[in-house]
Design an enzyme around this catalytic site. Structure first.
Site, PDB file in Angstrom:
ATOM      1  CE  LYS B  51      44.308  29.626   0.426  1.00  0.00           C
ATOM      2  NZ  LYS B  51      43.139  29.568   1.121  1.00  0.00           N
ATOM      3  N   GLY B  52      41.148  30.095  -5.223  1.00  0.00           N
ATOM      4  CA  GLY B  52      40.581  29.915  -6.697  1.00  0.00           C
ATOM      5  C   GLY B  52      39.670  31.739  -6.838  1.00  0.00           C
ATOM      6  CB  CYS B  53      36.805  32.940  -5.329  1.00  0.00           C
ATOM      7  SG  CYS B  53      35.903  31.528  -5.114  1.00  0.00           S
ATOM      8  CD  GLN B  54      38.396  37.777 -11.366  1.00  0.00           C
ATOM      9  OE1 GLN B  54      37.393  37.911 -11.488  1.00  0.00           O
ATOM     10  NE2 GLN B  54      39.415  37.946 -11.909  1.00  0.00           N
ATOM     11  CB  SER B  55      35.406  38.079  -5.160  1.00  0.00           C
ATOM     12  OG  SER B  55      34.139  37.135  -6.133  1.00  0.00           O
TER      13      SER B  55
END
Lengths: 412, 145
Positions: B51-55
Protein backbone atom coordinates in the site's frame (compact mmCIF):
# COMPACT_ATOMS: atom_id res chain seq x y z
CA UNK A 1 -7.14 44.51 -33.82
CA UNK A 2 -4.30 44.20 -36.29
CA UNK A 3 -2.87 41.10 -34.61
CA UNK A 4 -6.16 39.23 -34.83
CA UNK A 5 -5.96 38.93 -38.60
CA UNK A 6 -2.33 37.85 -38.82
CA UNK A 7 -2.05 34.36 -40.25
CA UNK A 8 0.98 33.36 -38.24
CA UNK A 9 2.80 34.93 -35.39
CA UNK A 10 6.26 35.34 -34.03
CA UNK A 11 6.76 32.37 -31.69
CA UNK A 12 10.09 33.68 -30.42
CA UNK A 13 8.38 36.89 -29.34
CA UNK A 14 5.58 34.93 -27.66
CA UNK A 15 8.04 32.68 -25.82
CA UNK A 16 10.02 35.70 -24.65
CA UNK A 17 6.94 36.75 -22.64
CA UNK A 18 7.15 33.56 -20.54
CA UNK A 19 10.21 33.74 -18.27
CA UNK A 20 9.77 30.19 -16.96
CA UNK A 21 10.31 28.72 -20.43
CA UNK A 22 13.83 30.11 -20.58
CA UNK A 23 15.64 27.63 -18.36
CA UNK A 24 17.45 24.33 -18.34
CA UNK A 25 16.02 21.31 -16.54
CA UNK A 26 18.37 18.39 -15.83
CA UNK A 27 20.90 19.92 -18.18
CA UNK A 28 18.54 20.31 -21.14
CA UNK A 29 16.43 23.26 -22.33
CA UNK A 30 12.98 22.93 -20.75
CA UNK A 31 10.38 21.42 -23.10
CA UNK A 32 7.10 22.19 -21.35
CA UNK A 33 4.33 19.92 -22.66
CA UNK A 34 2.08 19.74 -19.61
CA UNK A 35 -0.22 22.58 -20.59
CA UNK A 36 -3.48 20.71 -20.07
CA UNK A 37 -2.51 20.50 -16.40
CA UNK A 38 -1.56 24.16 -16.23
CA UNK A 39 -0.07 26.65 -18.67
CA UNK A 40 2.82 28.97 -17.91
CA UNK A 41 2.12 32.66 -17.24
CA UNK A 42 3.23 35.59 -19.37
CA UNK A 43 5.12 38.46 -17.74
CA UNK A 44 2.11 40.79 -17.99
CA UNK A 45 0.13 38.46 -15.68
CA UNK A 46 3.01 38.27 -13.21
CA UNK A 47 3.43 42.05 -13.34
CA UNK A 48 -0.28 42.64 -12.75
CA UNK A 49 -0.06 40.51 -9.59
CA UNK A 50 2.95 42.46 -8.37
CA UNK A 51 1.35 45.78 -9.18
CA UNK A 52 -1.81 44.87 -7.30
CA UNK A 53 0.11 43.95 -4.14
CA UNK A 54 2.56 46.83 -4.38
CA UNK A 55 0.15 49.62 -5.17
CA UNK A 56 -3.55 49.03 -4.48
CA UNK A 57 -4.15 45.88 -2.40
CA UNK A 58 -7.46 46.38 -0.62
CA UNK A 59 -10.63 44.46 0.09
CA UNK A 60 -13.26 45.03 -2.55
CA UNK A 61 -16.87 46.31 -2.45
CA UNK A 62 -18.21 48.30 0.50
CA UNK A 63 -14.87 50.10 0.95
CA UNK A 64 -15.20 53.86 0.84
CA UNK A 65 -11.50 54.66 0.48
CA UNK A 66 -9.53 55.17 -2.72
CA UNK A 67 -7.59 51.91 -2.73
CA UNK A 68 -10.75 49.88 -2.16
CA UNK A 69 -12.37 51.72 -5.03
CA UNK A 70 -9.43 50.97 -7.32
CA UNK A 71 -9.30 47.29 -6.35
CA UNK A 72 -13.08 46.94 -6.80
CA UNK A 73 -12.87 48.55 -10.22
CA UNK A 74 -10.05 46.23 -11.37
CA UNK A 75 -11.90 43.20 -10.00
CA UNK A 76 -15.10 44.09 -11.86
CA UNK A 77 -13.18 44.89 -15.05
CA UNK A 78 -12.05 41.25 -15.14
CA UNK A 79 -15.66 40.11 -14.82
CA UNK A 80 -16.57 42.23 -17.84
CA UNK A 81 -13.57 40.88 -19.77
CA UNK A 82 -14.77 37.32 -19.15
CA UNK A 83 -18.27 38.30 -20.24
CA UNK A 84 -16.84 39.60 -23.52
CA UNK A 85 -14.49 36.64 -23.88
CA UNK A 86 -17.31 34.07 -23.81
CA UNK A 87 -19.89 36.49 -25.25
CA UNK A 88 -22.23 36.26 -22.24
CA UNK A 89 -25.22 38.64 -22.43
CA UNK A 90 -24.52 40.22 -19.02
CA UNK A 91 -21.51 40.43 -16.70
CA UNK A 92 -23.75 39.51 -13.73
CA UNK A 93 -24.01 36.05 -15.25
CA UNK A 94 -20.29 35.48 -14.57
CA UNK A 95 -19.57 34.15 -11.07
CA UNK A 96 -16.02 33.92 -9.80
CA UNK A 97 -14.93 30.59 -8.34
CA UNK A 98 -11.67 28.85 -7.46
CA UNK A 99 -11.82 26.91 -10.70
CA UNK A 100 -13.77 24.45 -12.81
CA UNK A 101 -14.19 21.92 -10.00
CA UNK A 102 -15.76 24.48 -7.71
CA UNK A 103 -17.99 25.76 -10.51
CA UNK A 104 -19.30 22.26 -11.24
CA UNK A 105 -19.79 21.55 -7.55
CA UNK A 106 -21.68 24.82 -7.23
CA UNK A 107 -24.18 23.87 -9.96
CA UNK A 108 -24.58 20.32 -8.63
CA UNK A 109 -25.10 21.48 -5.05
CA UNK A 110 -27.55 24.29 -5.89
CA UNK A 111 -29.34 23.74 -9.20
CA UNK A 112 -28.91 19.97 -8.95
CA UNK A 113 -30.14 19.68 -5.39
CA UNK A 114 -33.04 22.04 -6.06
CA UNK A 115 -34.26 20.38 -9.24
CA UNK A 116 -33.45 16.68 -9.10
CA UNK A 117 -35.86 14.18 -7.56
CA UNK A 118 -36.02 10.41 -7.30
CA UNK A 119 -36.11 8.75 -10.71
CA UNK A 120 -34.65 11.73 -12.59
CA UNK A 121 -31.54 11.27 -14.69
CA UNK A 122 -28.27 13.14 -15.20
CA UNK A 123 -26.22 12.41 -18.31
CA UNK A 124 -22.44 12.73 -18.55
CA UNK A 125 -20.02 11.21 -21.08
CA UNK A 126 -17.37 8.55 -20.60
CA UNK A 127 -14.73 11.21 -21.31
CA UNK A 128 -15.35 13.28 -18.19
CA UNK A 129 -12.79 14.42 -15.66
CA UNK A 130 -13.59 13.25 -12.13
CA UNK A 131 -14.69 16.84 -11.40
CA UNK A 132 -17.60 16.36 -13.75
CA UNK A 133 -18.52 12.92 -12.39
CA UNK A 134 -18.22 12.99 -8.61
CA UNK A 135 -20.40 16.09 -7.89
CA UNK A 136 -23.20 14.51 -9.94
CA UNK A 137 -22.78 11.15 -8.21
CA UNK A 138 -23.08 12.93 -4.88
CA UNK A 139 -26.29 14.79 -5.73
CA UNK A 140 -27.78 11.75 -7.53
CA UNK A 141 -27.18 9.61 -4.47
CA UNK A 142 -28.77 12.20 -2.22
CA UNK A 143 -31.83 12.62 -4.42
CA UNK A 144 -32.26 9.04 -5.69
CA UNK A 145 -31.55 10.19 -9.25
CA UNK A 146 -29.55 8.15 -11.79
CA UNK A 147 -26.29 8.98 -13.54
CA UNK A 148 -26.21 7.87 -17.18
CA UNK A 149 -23.03 7.72 -19.22
CA UNK A 150 -22.61 8.18 -22.99
CA UNK A 151 -20.10 5.51 -24.13
CA UNK A 152 -16.77 6.37 -25.78
CA UNK A 153 -15.63 4.80 -29.07
CA UNK A 154 -12.22 3.31 -29.83
CA UNK A 155 -11.21 6.65 -31.38
CA UNK A 156 -12.16 8.42 -28.18
CA UNK A 157 -15.33 10.01 -29.52
CA UNK A 158 -18.93 9.92 -28.41
CA UNK A 159 -21.72 9.03 -30.81
CA UNK A 160 -24.73 11.36 -30.91
CA UNK A 161 -27.07 8.41 -31.48
CA UNK A 162 -25.90 6.91 -28.18
CA UNK A 163 -26.61 10.24 -26.54
CA UNK A 164 -30.10 10.41 -28.11
CA UNK A 165 -30.84 6.91 -26.84
CA UNK A 166 -30.08 7.98 -23.28
CA UNK A 167 -32.15 11.18 -23.47
CA UNK A 168 -35.71 10.99 -22.19
CA UNK A 169 -38.22 13.04 -20.25
CA UNK A 170 -36.43 11.80 -17.12
CA UNK A 171 -33.25 13.65 -18.18
CA UNK A 172 -32.98 16.85 -16.16
CA UNK A 173 -29.29 17.68 -16.46
CA UNK A 174 -26.64 17.02 -19.11
CA UNK A 175 -23.08 17.87 -18.06
CA UNK A 176 -20.33 17.32 -20.62
CA UNK A 177 -16.75 18.25 -21.34
CA UNK A 178 -16.32 20.65 -24.24
CA UNK A 179 -12.90 19.05 -24.78
CA UNK A 180 -11.44 15.98 -23.06
CA UNK A 181 -8.43 16.63 -20.83
CA UNK A 182 -7.08 13.11 -21.26
CA UNK A 183 -7.51 12.63 -25.01
CA UNK A 184 -8.18 16.08 -26.45
CA UNK A 185 -11.46 15.04 -28.10
CA UNK A 186 -13.74 18.00 -28.81
CA UNK A 187 -17.32 16.93 -28.22
CA UNK A 188 -20.16 17.96 -30.56
CA UNK A 189 -21.49 20.30 -27.87
CA UNK A 190 -23.77 22.37 -30.10
CA UNK A 191 -25.70 19.25 -31.16
CA UNK A 192 -25.71 17.92 -27.58
CA UNK A 193 -27.18 21.19 -26.32
CA UNK A 194 -29.90 21.27 -29.00
CA UNK A 195 -30.92 17.67 -28.33
CA UNK A 196 -30.87 18.12 -24.56
CA UNK A 197 -33.00 21.26 -24.78
CA UNK A 198 -35.55 19.44 -26.94
CA UNK A 199 -35.78 16.89 -24.12
CA UNK A 200 -36.21 19.68 -21.56
CA UNK A 201 -32.83 19.27 -19.84
CA UNK A 202 -30.31 21.98 -18.93
CA UNK A 203 -26.74 21.66 -20.18
CA UNK A 204 -23.54 22.39 -18.30
CA UNK A 205 -20.31 22.61 -20.29
CA UNK A 206 -17.00 21.83 -18.63
CA UNK A 207 -14.86 24.14 -20.75
CA UNK A 208 -11.61 23.77 -18.77
CA UNK A 209 -9.76 22.37 -21.78
CA UNK A 210 -11.57 24.41 -24.41
CA UNK A 211 -11.29 28.10 -23.64
CA UNK A 212 -7.60 28.58 -24.39
CA UNK A 213 -7.84 26.67 -27.65
CA UNK A 214 -11.26 27.34 -29.20
CA UNK A 215 -13.48 30.30 -29.89
CA UNK A 216 -16.24 29.79 -27.35
CA UNK A 217 -19.52 31.71 -27.50
CA UNK A 218 -22.12 30.86 -24.86
CA UNK A 219 -24.92 32.60 -26.76
CA UNK A 220 -24.47 30.83 -30.05
CA UNK A 221 -24.01 27.54 -28.16
CA UNK A 222 -27.02 28.36 -25.99
CA UNK A 223 -25.51 26.40 -23.05
CA UNK A 224 -27.19 26.96 -19.70
CA UNK A 225 -24.00 26.88 -17.63
CA UNK A 226 -20.30 26.88 -18.40
CA UNK A 227 -17.41 26.21 -16.04
CA UNK A 228 -13.72 26.89 -16.58
CA UNK A 229 -10.37 27.72 -14.95
CA UNK A 230 -7.91 30.44 -15.91
CA UNK A 231 -4.70 28.71 -14.88
CA UNK A 232 -5.11 26.51 -17.93
CA UNK A 233 -5.23 29.62 -20.10
CA UNK A 234 -2.15 31.60 -19.09
CA UNK A 235 -3.77 33.08 -15.96
CA UNK A 236 -3.06 32.63 -12.24
CA UNK A 237 -4.02 29.53 -10.28
CA UNK A 238 -7.13 29.69 -8.10
CA UNK A 239 -9.38 31.61 -10.48
CA UNK A 240 -12.26 30.14 -12.40
CA UNK A 241 -15.78 31.09 -13.27
CA UNK A 242 -19.24 29.77 -13.65
CA UNK A 243 -21.40 31.27 -16.36
CA UNK A 244 -25.12 30.72 -15.96
CA UNK A 245 -28.21 32.13 -17.63
CA UNK A 246 -29.66 34.89 -15.45
CA UNK A 247 -33.05 33.29 -14.80
CA UNK A 248 -31.39 30.03 -13.71
CA UNK A 249 -28.91 31.75 -11.40
CA UNK A 250 -31.68 33.86 -9.88
CA UNK A 251 -33.81 30.83 -9.10
CA UNK A 252 -30.95 28.87 -7.57
CA UNK A 253 -30.34 28.93 -3.81
CA UNK A 254 -26.95 30.26 -2.61
CA UNK A 255 -23.99 27.87 -2.47
CA UNK A 256 -22.19 29.10 0.64
CA UNK A 257 -23.17 31.58 3.33
CA UNK A 258 -21.03 34.45 4.56
CA UNK A 259 -20.04 38.00 3.78
CA UNK A 260 -20.80 39.57 0.40
CA UNK A 261 -23.63 37.18 -0.46
CA UNK A 262 -26.24 38.79 1.80
CA UNK A 263 -28.59 41.74 1.44
CA UNK A 264 -29.73 41.88 5.05
CA UNK A 265 -29.04 39.70 8.06
CA UNK A 266 -31.01 39.50 11.31
CA UNK A 267 -30.99 36.53 13.63
CA UNK A 268 -34.51 35.74 12.46
CA UNK A 269 -33.93 35.89 8.70
CA UNK A 270 -31.35 36.61 6.03
CA UNK A 271 -32.12 37.91 2.57
CA UNK A 272 -29.64 37.23 -0.17
CA UNK A 273 -27.77 39.56 -2.44
CA UNK A 274 -28.34 39.81 -6.19
CA UNK A 275 -26.33 37.73 -8.68
CA UNK A 276 -23.38 37.40 -9.03
CA UNK A 277 -22.70 38.30 -5.38
CA UNK A 278 -25.22 35.76 -4.07
CA UNK A 279 -22.70 33.09 -5.08
CA UNK A 280 -19.52 34.85 -3.97
CA UNK A 281 -19.44 34.48 -0.19
CA UNK A 282 -16.33 35.75 1.56
CA UNK A 283 -13.34 37.74 0.33
CA UNK A 284 -12.52 36.43 -3.13
CA UNK A 285 -9.10 35.80 -4.68
CA UNK A 286 -8.81 39.48 -5.62
CA UNK A 287 -5.17 39.66 -6.78
CA UNK A 288 -5.40 36.64 -9.05
CA UNK A 289 -8.76 37.74 -10.44
CA UNK A 290 -7.35 41.20 -11.23
CA UNK A 291 -4.34 39.62 -13.00
CA UNK A 292 -6.63 37.29 -14.96
CA UNK A 293 -7.56 40.24 -17.18
CA UNK A 294 -4.04 40.18 -18.57
CA UNK A 295 -4.31 36.49 -19.47
CA UNK A 296 -7.55 37.16 -21.36
CA UNK A 297 -6.00 40.12 -23.15
CA UNK A 298 -2.97 37.98 -24.04
CA UNK A 299 -5.26 35.47 -25.79
CA UNK A 300 -7.47 38.10 -27.38
CA UNK A 301 -4.53 40.04 -28.78
CA UNK A 302 -3.06 36.94 -30.37
CA UNK A 303 -6.51 36.11 -31.69
CA UNK A 304 -8.41 32.94 -30.85
CA UNK A 305 -8.58 31.90 -34.52
CA UNK A 306 -4.83 32.34 -34.94
CA UNK A 307 -4.16 30.28 -31.82
CA UNK A 308 -6.52 27.57 -33.01
CA UNK A 309 -4.90 27.41 -36.44
CA UNK A 310 -1.37 27.33 -35.06
CA UNK A 311 -2.11 24.70 -32.40
CA UNK A 312 -3.88 22.53 -34.99
CA UNK A 313 -0.77 22.58 -37.16
CA UNK A 314 1.35 21.62 -34.14
CA UNK A 315 -1.06 18.82 -33.24
CA UNK A 316 -0.99 17.42 -36.78
CA UNK A 317 2.80 17.60 -36.81
CA UNK A 318 3.10 15.92 -33.41
CA UNK A 319 0.60 13.20 -34.37
CA UNK A 320 2.57 12.46 -37.52
CA UNK A 321 5.89 12.38 -35.64
CA UNK A 322 4.70 10.13 -32.82
CA UNK A 323 2.91 7.78 -35.25
CA UNK A 324 6.31 6.89 -36.71
CA UNK A 325 7.55 5.43 -33.41
CA UNK A 326 7.40 1.67 -33.12
CA UNK A 327 5.64 0.43 -30.00
CA UNK A 328 3.90 3.80 -29.52
CA UNK A 329 0.11 3.75 -29.57
CA UNK A 330 -1.82 7.01 -29.63
CA UNK A 331 -4.88 6.94 -27.38
CA UNK A 332 -7.58 9.27 -28.67
CA UNK A 333 -7.61 9.80 -32.42
CA UNK A 334 -10.82 11.78 -32.71
CA UNK A 335 -11.40 13.80 -35.87
CA UNK A 336 -11.78 16.98 -33.86
CA UNK A 337 -9.20 17.50 -31.13
CA UNK A 338 -7.46 20.19 -29.13
CA UNK A 339 -3.70 19.93 -28.67
CA UNK A 340 -3.41 16.75 -26.64
CA UNK A 341 -1.19 13.79 -27.56
CA UNK A 342 -2.03 10.91 -25.24
CA UNK A 343 -0.14 7.68 -25.78
CA UNK A 344 1.35 4.51 -24.36
CA UNK A 345 4.60 2.75 -25.21
CA UNK A 346 3.88 -0.97 -25.39
CA UNK A 347 5.89 -2.74 -22.70
CA UNK A 348 6.71 0.29 -20.61
CA UNK A 349 4.76 1.88 -17.79
CA UNK A 350 3.73 5.54 -18.36
CA UNK A 351 5.45 6.57 -15.07
CA UNK A 352 8.76 5.23 -16.37
CA UNK A 353 8.33 6.98 -19.70
CA UNK A 354 7.54 10.22 -17.88
CA UNK A 355 10.58 9.94 -15.67
CA UNK A 356 12.87 9.31 -18.61
CA UNK A 357 11.43 12.25 -20.52
CA UNK A 358 11.97 14.41 -17.45
CA UNK A 359 15.65 13.41 -17.48
CA UNK A 360 15.72 15.12 -20.91
CA UNK A 361 14.02 18.25 -19.59
CA UNK A 362 10.65 17.29 -21.09
CA UNK A 363 7.62 17.88 -18.87
CA UNK A 364 4.61 15.66 -19.60
CA UNK A 365 1.89 14.19 -17.41
CA UNK A 366 1.55 10.47 -16.72
CA UNK A 367 -1.22 8.48 -15.12
CA UNK A 368 -4.99 8.44 -15.28
CA UNK A 369 -5.41 12.23 -15.70
CA UNK A 370 -8.34 12.17 -13.25
CA UNK A 371 -10.32 10.14 -15.78
CA UNK A 372 -10.23 6.63 -14.32
CA UNK A 373 -13.45 5.46 -16.03
CA UNK A 374 -12.01 6.56 -19.39
CA UNK A 375 -8.75 4.70 -18.75
CA UNK A 376 -10.80 1.61 -17.81
CA UNK A 377 -12.61 1.95 -21.14
CA UNK A 378 -9.27 1.56 -22.92
CA UNK A 379 -8.05 -1.14 -20.52
CA UNK A 380 -5.21 1.12 -19.39
CA UNK A 381 -3.91 2.20 -16.02
CA UNK A 382 -2.84 5.46 -17.56
CA UNK A 383 -1.19 7.18 -20.47
CA UNK A 384 1.60 9.63 -21.14
CA UNK A 385 0.09 12.96 -22.12
CA UNK A 386 1.89 15.71 -23.99
CA UNK A 387 -0.35 18.77 -24.20
CA UNK A 388 0.24 21.88 -26.25
CA UNK A 389 -0.01 25.62 -25.77
CA UNK A 390 0.51 28.53 -28.10
CA UNK A 391 4.19 28.90 -27.12
CA UNK A 392 5.14 25.35 -28.11
CA UNK A 393 7.12 24.73 -31.29
CA UNK A 394 7.68 22.03 -33.89
CA UNK A 395 11.26 21.79 -32.64
CA UNK A 396 9.97 20.85 -29.19
CA UNK A 397 7.87 18.09 -30.72
CA UNK A 398 11.00 16.88 -32.52
CA UNK A 399 12.78 16.72 -29.16
CA UNK A 400 9.85 14.74 -27.72
CA UNK A 401 9.76 12.33 -30.66
CA UNK A 402 13.53 11.77 -30.64
CA UNK A 403 13.50 11.05 -26.91
CA UNK A 404 10.58 8.65 -27.24
CA UNK A 405 12.32 6.91 -30.09
CA UNK A 406 15.38 6.38 -27.90
CA UNK A 407 13.29 5.25 -24.91
CA UNK A 408 11.27 2.80 -27.01
CA UNK A 409 14.50 1.16 -28.17
CA UNK A 410 15.13 0.26 -24.51
CA UNK A 411 11.98 -1.82 -24.27
CA UNK A 412 12.90 -5.44 -23.86
CA UNK B 1 27.02 -13.15 2.62
CA UNK B 2 28.34 -9.64 2.77
CA UNK B 3 27.24 -7.35 5.53
CA UNK B 4 24.54 -4.78 4.94
CA UNK B 5 27.17 -2.05 5.16
CA UNK B 6 29.33 -3.67 2.47
CA UNK B 7 26.42 -4.13 0.08
CA UNK B 8 25.27 -0.57 0.64
CA UNK B 9 28.79 0.70 -0.07
CA UNK B 10 28.80 -1.25 -3.37
CA UNK B 11 25.54 0.42 -4.38
CA UNK B 12 26.84 3.86 -3.38
CA UNK B 13 29.98 3.28 -5.50
CA UNK B 14 27.94 2.16 -8.51
CA UNK B 15 25.69 5.20 -8.36
CA UNK B 16 28.68 7.48 -7.80
CA UNK B 17 29.94 6.59 -11.29
CA UNK B 18 26.80 7.95 -12.95
CA UNK B 19 25.79 10.54 -10.38
CA UNK B 20 26.09 13.50 -12.74
CA UNK B 21 23.95 11.90 -15.44
CA UNK B 22 20.31 11.73 -14.50
CA UNK B 23 19.34 9.84 -17.62
CA UNK B 24 22.04 7.19 -17.08
CA UNK B 25 20.95 6.82 -13.44
CA UNK B 26 17.35 6.20 -14.44
CA UNK B 27 18.36 3.78 -17.18
CA UNK B 28 20.52 1.95 -14.65
CA UNK B 29 17.65 1.58 -12.18
CA UNK B 30 15.46 0.41 -15.02
CA UNK B 31 17.97 -2.21 -16.08
CA UNK B 32 18.14 -3.49 -12.51
CA UNK B 33 14.38 -3.86 -12.69
CA UNK B 34 14.49 -5.72 -15.97
CA UNK B 35 17.05 -8.15 -14.48
CA UNK B 36 15.02 -8.95 -11.37
CA UNK B 37 13.17 -12.25 -11.96
CA UNK B 38 9.41 -11.92 -12.25
CA UNK B 39 7.08 -13.31 -9.62
CA UNK B 40 4.52 -15.89 -10.62
CA UNK B 41 1.08 -14.44 -11.28
CA UNK B 42 -0.31 -16.52 -8.37
CA UNK B 43 1.78 -14.46 -5.96
CA UNK B 44 0.63 -11.15 -7.40
CA UNK B 45 -2.34 -10.96 -5.07
CA UNK B 46 -4.06 -8.03 -3.44
CA UNK B 47 -2.68 -9.23 -0.08
CA UNK B 48 0.90 -9.12 -1.35
CA UNK B 49 0.53 -5.64 -2.78
CA UNK B 50 2.32 -2.81 -0.98
CA UNK B 51 0.00 0.00 0.00
CA UNK B 52 1.17 3.54 -0.61
CA UNK B 53 2.81 2.99 -4.00
CA UNK B 54 1.47 4.72 -7.12
CA UNK B 55 2.46 1.79 -9.30
CA UNK B 56 1.74 -1.81 -8.40
CA UNK B 57 4.34 -3.53 -6.21
CA UNK B 58 4.06 -7.05 -4.86
CA UNK B 59 6.28 -8.38 -2.10
CA UNK B 60 6.51 -11.81 -0.44
CA UNK B 61 9.01 -13.22 2.02
CA UNK B 62 10.08 -16.64 3.23
CA UNK B 63 12.06 -17.64 6.29
CA UNK B 64 14.71 -20.36 6.24
CA UNK B 65 17.65 -21.13 8.56
CA UNK B 66 17.18 -17.91 10.42
CA UNK B 67 17.33 -15.77 7.25
CA UNK B 68 14.61 -13.83 5.47
CA UNK B 69 14.37 -14.07 1.69
CA UNK B 70 12.34 -11.55 -0.27
CA UNK B 71 10.67 -11.81 -3.67
CA UNK B 72 9.18 -8.76 -5.35
CA UNK B 73 7.71 -7.57 -8.62
CA UNK B 74 6.14 -4.47 -10.08
CA UNK B 75 4.30 -3.38 -13.20
CA UNK B 76 6.95 -0.73 -13.88
CA UNK B 77 10.63 -1.42 -14.51
CA UNK B 78 11.85 1.57 -12.51
CA UNK B 79 9.88 0.57 -9.43
CA UNK B 80 11.14 -2.97 -9.88
CA UNK B 81 14.68 -1.62 -10.04
CA UNK B 82 14.13 0.29 -6.82
CA UNK B 83 12.88 -2.73 -4.93
CA UNK B 84 15.68 -4.84 -6.38
CA UNK B 85 18.12 -2.54 -4.58
CA UNK B 86 16.33 -3.21 -1.30
CA UNK B 87 16.29 -6.95 -1.96
CA UNK B 88 20.01 -6.85 -2.68
CA UNK B 89 20.63 -5.24 0.72
CA UNK B 90 18.07 -7.01 2.89
CA UNK B 91 17.41 -10.44 1.40
CA UNK B 92 19.30 -13.27 3.12
CA UNK B 93 19.77 -11.32 6.35
CA UNK B 94 18.45 -12.20 9.78
CA UNK B 95 15.26 -10.55 11.07
CA UNK B 96 17.24 -8.57 13.63
CA UNK B 97 19.68 -7.29 11.03
CA UNK B 98 16.79 -6.19 8.83
CA UNK B 99 14.95 -4.54 11.72
CA UNK B 100 18.06 -2.65 12.80
CA UNK B 101 19.27 -1.82 9.30
CA UNK B 102 20.20 1.80 8.75
CA UNK B 103 19.63 2.11 5.01
CA UNK B 104 21.95 5.05 4.58
CA UNK B 105 22.57 4.29 0.89
CA UNK B 106 19.15 5.77 0.13
CA UNK B 107 20.25 9.21 1.22
CA UNK B 108 23.84 8.86 0.01
CA UNK B 109 22.85 8.17 -3.59
CA UNK B 110 20.32 11.02 -3.42
CA UNK B 111 17.36 8.74 -4.02
CA UNK B 112 14.69 11.37 -3.37
CA UNK B 113 16.23 13.69 -5.99
CA UNK B 114 16.41 10.84 -8.49
CA UNK B 115 12.88 9.54 -8.10
CA UNK B 116 10.95 12.55 -6.78
CA UNK B 117 8.69 12.85 -3.77
CA UNK B 118 5.81 10.64 -4.91
CA UNK B 119 8.00 7.66 -5.71
CA UNK B 120 10.05 8.29 -2.54
CA UNK B 121 6.90 7.78 -0.49
CA UNK B 122 6.33 4.48 -2.26
CA UNK B 123 9.96 3.51 -1.69
CA UNK B 124 9.57 4.14 2.04
CA UNK B 125 6.45 1.96 2.04
CA UNK B 126 8.54 -0.86 0.54
CA UNK B 127 11.15 -0.54 3.32
CA UNK B 128 8.42 -0.49 5.94
CA UNK B 129 6.80 -3.60 4.51
CA UNK B 130 10.12 -5.48 4.43
CA UNK B 131 10.73 -4.61 8.08
CA UNK B 132 7.20 -5.76 8.91
CA UNK B 133 7.97 -9.17 7.42
CA UNK B 134 11.18 -9.35 9.49
CA UNK B 135 9.26 -8.46 12.62
CA UNK B 136 6.64 -11.12 11.82
CA UNK B 137 9.28 -13.84 11.44
CA UNK B 138 11.06 -12.72 14.60
CA UNK B 139 7.84 -12.83 16.61
CA UNK B 140 6.97 -16.31 15.29
CA UNK B 141 10.44 -17.51 16.25
CA UNK B 142 10.07 -16.14 19.76
CA UNK B 143 6.68 -17.82 20.20
CA UNK B 144 8.23 -21.16 19.14
CA UNK B 145 10.94 -20.81 21.75
Amino acid sequence: METAVKQSFDIAAIRAQFPVLNQEVNGYPLTYLDNAATTQKPMRVIEALTEYYTSYNSNIHRGIHTLAEKATHAFEVTRKEIQKFINAPESEEVIFTKGTSESLNLVAATYGRQNLKAGDEVIVTGLEHHSNIVPWQMVCEEKGAKLKVVPVSEKGEINLDDFKNLLSDKTKIVSVAYASNALGTVNPVKEIINLAHQAGAVVILDAAQALSHLNVDVQSLDCDFMASSFHKMYGPTGVGFLYGKRHLLEEMPPYQGGGEMIKEVTFEKTTYNEIPFKFEAGTPNIADIVATKEAIDFISELGKENIHTYENKLLAYGTEKLSQIDKLRLIGTADHKVGVLSFVLEGMHPFDVGMMLDAKGIAVRTGHHCTMPLMDRFGLEGTVRASLAVYNTKEELDVLAESLFKISSRIK
Amino acid sequence: MNSIEEIQQDIIDEFELIAEDREATIFYIMELGQKLPSMSDDSKTEDNMIKGCQSKVWLTASYEDGKVNFLADSNTDITKGLISLLIRVLSGQTPDTILNADLNFVEKIGMSQIIGSQRSNGFNSMIKQMKMYALGFKTKEQVKQ
